[in-house]
Design an enzyme around this catalytic site. Structure first.
Site, mmCIF file in Angstrom:
data_model
loop_
_atom_site.group_PDB
_atom_site.id
_atom_site.type_symbol
_atom_site.label_atom_id
_atom_site.label_comp_id
_atom_site.label_asym_id
_atom_site.label_seq_id
_atom_site.Cartn_x
_atom_site.Cartn_y
_atom_site.Cartn_z
ATOM 1 N N CYS A 116 40.555 46.670 72.053
ATOM 2 C CA CYS A 116 41.002 47.347 73.920
ATOM 3 C C CYS A 116 40.989 45.702 74.744
ATOM 4 O O CYS A 116 39.621 44.906 74.786
ATOM 5 C CB CYS A 116 39.950 47.851 74.388
ATOM 6 S SG CYS A 116 40.097 48.410 76.027
ATOM 7 N N CYS A 164 46.190 45.964 81.045
ATOM 8 C CA CYS A 164 45.825 46.186 79.621
ATOM 9 C C CYS A 164 46.312 45.013 78.922
ATOM 10 O O CYS A 164 47.192 44.473 78.199
ATOM 11 C CB CYS A 164 46.681 47.238 79.382
ATOM 12 S SG CYS A 164 46.795 47.551 77.535
HETATM 13 O O1 PYC Z 1 42.892 46.287 78.033
HETATM 14 O O2 PYC Z 1 43.736 47.489 75.752
HETATM 15 C C1 PYC Z 1 43.449 47.502 76.774
HETATM 16 C C2 PYC Z 1 43.329 49.283 77.475
HETATM 17 C C3 PYC Z 1 43.839 49.362 76.463
HETATM 18 C C4 PYC Z 1 43.023 50.994 76.761
HETATM 19 C C5 PYC Z 1 43.069 50.877 78.029
HETATM 20 N N1 PYC Z 1 43.105 49.923 78.268
#
Ligand code: PYC
Length: 311
Positions: free
Chosen positions: A88, A238
């Site tokens: 993550c 993300c």
């Molecule tokens: O930032 O990789 C990320 C992530 C995965 C799920 C929520 N954030």
């Protein structure tokens, strides 16, 4: 009554709850064995930590463990309301801000072990974090999927520490104001992938869907909406999703090694990304920062019918 000490932060709006090591004794010599032990013997802790009433569907938990590699300072297992993540990105940036807050690290390099590999990062003097992720790659290019109520959707399957379906077309007007519609579209796409047996490598479930649209922030290359496992969406760009996107762009010769790609999120935050080419993919670097939002002791009373969270 059992208790756990946690520190909360957010990275571009996406929350991370760091559980300080010691509370949940995991066994295993590797981080994947420890994650399996967490899943099999302690899953009620996952639910109790991140689900309501102590948490919410959007919260990502990060359990710190002793490291498995000599150069790392800790192991991290990430989890959410429905299960476990491989890596993550926003969460690792949150862990680093948390360790800085606790006075356990200073600006400079730091490494962590995760179930999908070791990641390294540099905490900068200004609080920013430059995170070097695990190897990321495009697995399947330009698939066409028929999605109920939407029609044909084109996209790539790519890995960035988790598995993603990266939708190239149609593009969407990505904004918080459209979050329910974007969630609905992404869930339908994920259901269509499962129906058609489209997976990541070795049959891995594609549990993240990433929609793209035009950027709003000056200097950003695109805006994304990322559906996480379950039905919550990532408020940040993300980190693993940006890594998967960079890997797909590089494979399509739309991104050069070393060039900066600015990924904006549905909520307007940005991560700056770049890649280094390696055999079979790229090593992405993602730059972002987190902010501490709270420090708490969670209590788990056997008298509480919701001790382990709401289903
Ligand atoms: O930032 O990789 C990320 C992530 C995965 C799920 C929520 N954030």
């Amino acid at each position: 009554m059992q208790s756990l000490r946690v520190i909360d932060s957010h990275t571009a709006g996406e929350p991370t709850r760091v559980v300080l090591e010691g509370g949940i004794p995991l066994v295993g010599d590797t981080m994947s064995e420890r994650r399996e032990d967490f899943r099999l013997r302690h899953d009620h802790w996952r639910a109790g930590i991140v689900r309501e009433p102590r948490g919410s569907d959007v919260l990502v938990g990060a359990l710190l463990t002793p490291p498995v590699n000599p150069g790392s300072i800790a192991g991290i297992i990430f989890f959410n309301n429905v299960g476990y993540l491989g890596m993550c990105g926003h969460g690792t940036i949150g862990v680093i801000e948390t360790l800085k807050f606790l006075g356990r690290i200073e600006p400079g390099p730091v490494s962590f072990d995760t179930p999908v590999g070791t990641v390294t990062a540099v905490l900068q003097e200004d609080g920013g974090v430059s995170l070097r992720n695990v190897k990321s790659y495009r697995h399947l290019a330009c698939l066409c999927v028929e999605v109920d109520g939407i029609g044909t959707v084109h996209g790539d399957v790519a890995y960035g520490g988790n598995w993603f379906f990266l939708v190239h077309w149609p593009t969407f007007e990505i904004g918080i104001e459209n979050a329910s519609e974007l969630t609905d579209v992404s869930i339908r796409i994920r259901e269509a992938l499962a129906r058609d047996g489209i997976t990541g490598e070795d049959g891995a479930e594609i549990d993240h869907v990433e929609l793209a649209g035009p950027a709003r922030a000056e200097g950003a290359n695109s805006r994304n909406f990322v559906l996480c496992p379950g039905s919550a969406y990532d408020r940040s760009p993300c980190g693993t999703g940006t890594s998967a996107k960079l890997a797909a762009l590089f494979a399509a010769e739309e991104l050069e090694e070393g060039a900066t790609y600015v990924q904006e999120s549905v909520a307007g935050g940005v991560f700056r990304g770049s890649v280094e080419a390696v055999e079979g993919g790229v090593i992405p670097t993602i730059v972002g920062r987190a902010h501490i939002t709270g420090e708490n002791t969670l209590y788990f009373s056997p008298e509480d019918p919701l001790q382990w969270g709401l289903e």
